[in-house]
Design a protein around this motif. Structure first.
Motif, PDB file in Angstrom:
ATOM      1  N   UNK A   1     -68.920 -47.323  30.089  1.00  0.00           N
ATOM      2  CA  UNK A   1     -69.392 -45.873  30.978  1.00  0.00           C
ATOM      3  C   UNK A   1     -70.472 -46.358  31.965  1.00  0.00           C
ATOM      4  N   UNK A   2     -70.423 -45.546  32.897  1.00  0.00           N
ATOM      5  CA  UNK A   2     -71.279 -45.864  34.090  1.00  0.00           C
ATOM      6  C   UNK A   2     -71.327 -44.592  34.740  1.00  0.00           C
ATOM      7  N   UNK A   3     -72.333 -44.528  35.735  1.00  0.00           N
ATOM      8  CA  UNK A   3     -72.634 -43.487  36.591  1.00  0.00           C
ATOM      9  C   UNK A   3     -73.159 -43.436  37.745  1.00  0.00           C
ATOM     10  N   UNK A   4     -72.954 -42.834  38.893  1.00  0.00           N
ATOM     11  CA  UNK A   4     -73.443 -42.796  40.050  1.00  0.00           C
ATOM     12  C   UNK A   4     -74.359 -41.595  40.273  1.00  0.00           C
ATOM     13  N   UNK A   5     -75.677 -41.899  40.239  1.00  0.00           N
ATOM     14  CA  UNK A   5     -76.704 -40.619  40.100  1.00  0.00           C
ATOM     15  C   UNK A   5     -76.525 -39.868  41.548  1.00  0.00           C
ATOM     16  N   UNK A   6     -76.398 -40.794  42.506  1.00  0.00           N
ATOM     17  CA  UNK A   6     -76.541 -40.006  43.912  1.00  0.00           C
ATOM     18  C   UNK A   6     -75.106 -38.910  43.935  1.00  0.00           C
ATOM     19  N   UNK A   7     -74.061 -39.439  43.418  1.00  0.00           N
ATOM     20  CA  UNK A   7     -72.648 -38.641  43.304  1.00  0.00           C
ATOM     21  C   UNK A   7     -72.688 -37.705  42.227  1.00  0.00           C
ATOM     22  N   UNK A   8     -73.488 -37.860  41.243  1.00  0.00           N
ATOM     23  CA  UNK A   8     -73.389 -37.011  40.046  1.00  0.00           C
ATOM     24  C   UNK A   8     -72.236 -37.268  39.289  1.00  0.00           C
ATOM     25  N   UNK A   9     -71.660 -38.611  39.296  1.00  0.00           N
ATOM     26  CA  UNK A   9     -70.299 -38.749  38.869  1.00  0.00           C
ATOM     27  C   UNK A   9     -70.536 -39.927  37.674  1.00  0.00           C
ATOM     28  N   UNK A  10     -69.746 -39.476  36.530  1.00  0.00           N
ATOM     29  CA  UNK A  10     -69.749 -40.491  35.275  1.00  0.00           C
ATOM     30  C   UNK A  10     -68.186 -41.198  35.528  1.00  0.00           C
ATOM     31  N   UNK A  11     -68.218 -42.529  35.117  1.00  0.00           N
ATOM     32  CA  UNK A  11     -66.839 -42.968  35.250  1.00  0.00           C
ATOM     33  C   UNK A  11     -66.785 -43.607  33.604  1.00  0.00           C
ATOM     34  N   UNK A  12     -65.535 -43.875  33.224  1.00  0.00           N
ATOM     35  CA  UNK A  12     -65.174 -44.483  31.989  1.00  0.00           C
ATOM     36  C   UNK A  12     -64.052 -45.400  32.216  1.00  0.00           C
ATOM     37  N   UNK A  13     -64.427 -46.901  32.116  1.00  0.00           N
ATOM     38  CA  UNK A  13     -63.418 -47.970  32.124  1.00  0.00           C
ATOM     39  C   UNK A  13     -63.182 -48.267  30.823  1.00  0.00           C
ATOM     40  N   UNK A  14     -61.577 -48.094  30.613  1.00  0.00           N
ATOM     41  CA  UNK A  14     -60.983 -48.314  29.443  1.00  0.00           C
ATOM     42  C   UNK A  14     -60.114 -49.655  29.263  1.00  0.00           C
ATOM     43  N   UNK A  15     -60.696 -50.468  28.568  1.00  0.00           N
ATOM     44  CA  UNK A  15     -59.502 -51.564  28.641  1.00  0.00           C
ATOM     45  C   UNK A  15     -59.073 -51.828  27.244  1.00  0.00           C
ATOM     46  N   UNK A  16     -58.277 -52.566  27.194  1.00  0.00           N
ATOM     47  CA  UNK A  16     -57.350 -52.999  25.806  1.00  0.00           C
ATOM     48  C   UNK A  16     -57.211 -51.969  25.039  1.00  0.00           C
ATOM     49  N   UNK A  17     -56.648 -50.927  25.648  1.00  0.00           N
ATOM     50  CA  UNK A  17     -56.112 -49.578  25.149  1.00  0.00           C
ATOM     51  C   UNK A  17     -55.199 -49.651  23.949  1.00  0.00           C
ATOM     52  N   UNK A  18     -55.385 -48.843  22.897  1.00  0.00           N
ATOM     53  CA  UNK A  18     -54.484 -48.691  21.713  1.00  0.00           C
ATOM     54  C   UNK A  18     -53.880 -47.509  21.617  1.00  0.00           C
ATOM     55  N   UNK A  19     -52.903 -47.379  20.832  1.00  0.00           N
ATOM     56  CA  UNK A  19     -52.319 -46.056  20.513  1.00  0.00           C
ATOM     57  C   UNK A  19     -53.335 -45.168  19.947  1.00  0.00           C
TER      58      UNK A  19
END
Length: 113
Positions: free
Chosen positions: A67-85
């Motif tokens: 999880x990461x965020x850009x405070x200037x843009x008030x945006x949060x991200x979720x990078x999801x790798x090795x996804x499972x069913x």
């Protein structure tokens, strides 16, 4: 006021990146995070991040999701790798301000071959 995007269909082992932008009128967010709800299950926390960058993850996603965020843009991200069913669910973003909590509309993530 919270607009989530980035969900979709992906094969096991694949990656997706979710984004959630908070509109300016909700003000400064203290906590932002991602939660998910699979069919017939309760909504659960996936990851959260403070305005200072402190993070917290569910045990089931540690080492795979970031999880990461850009405070200037008030945006949060979720990078999801090795996804499972078992990661298949509707993912919701959440933002906490001093006054109240906001929830996004949800974005479907399906992990299937």
């Amino acid at each position: 006021q919270l607009q989530a995007s980035g969900g979709g269909l992906v094969r096991p082992g694949g990656s997706l990146r979710l984004s959630c932008a908070a509109s300016a009128d909700i003000g400064s967010t203290i906590y932002m995070g991602w939660y998910r709800q699979a069919p017939e299950k309760q909504r659960e926390m996936v990851a959260t991040i403070t305005s200072g960058g402190s993070t917290n993850y569910a045990d089931s996603v540690k080492g795979r999701f970031t999880i990461s965020r850009d405070n200037a843009k008030n945006t949060v991200y979720l990078q999801m790798n090795s996804l499972k069913p078992e990661d298949t669910a509707v993912y919701y973003c959440k933002a906490d301000t001093i006054l109240r909590t906001y929830w996004g509309q949800g974005t479907q993530v399906t992990v299937s071959s």
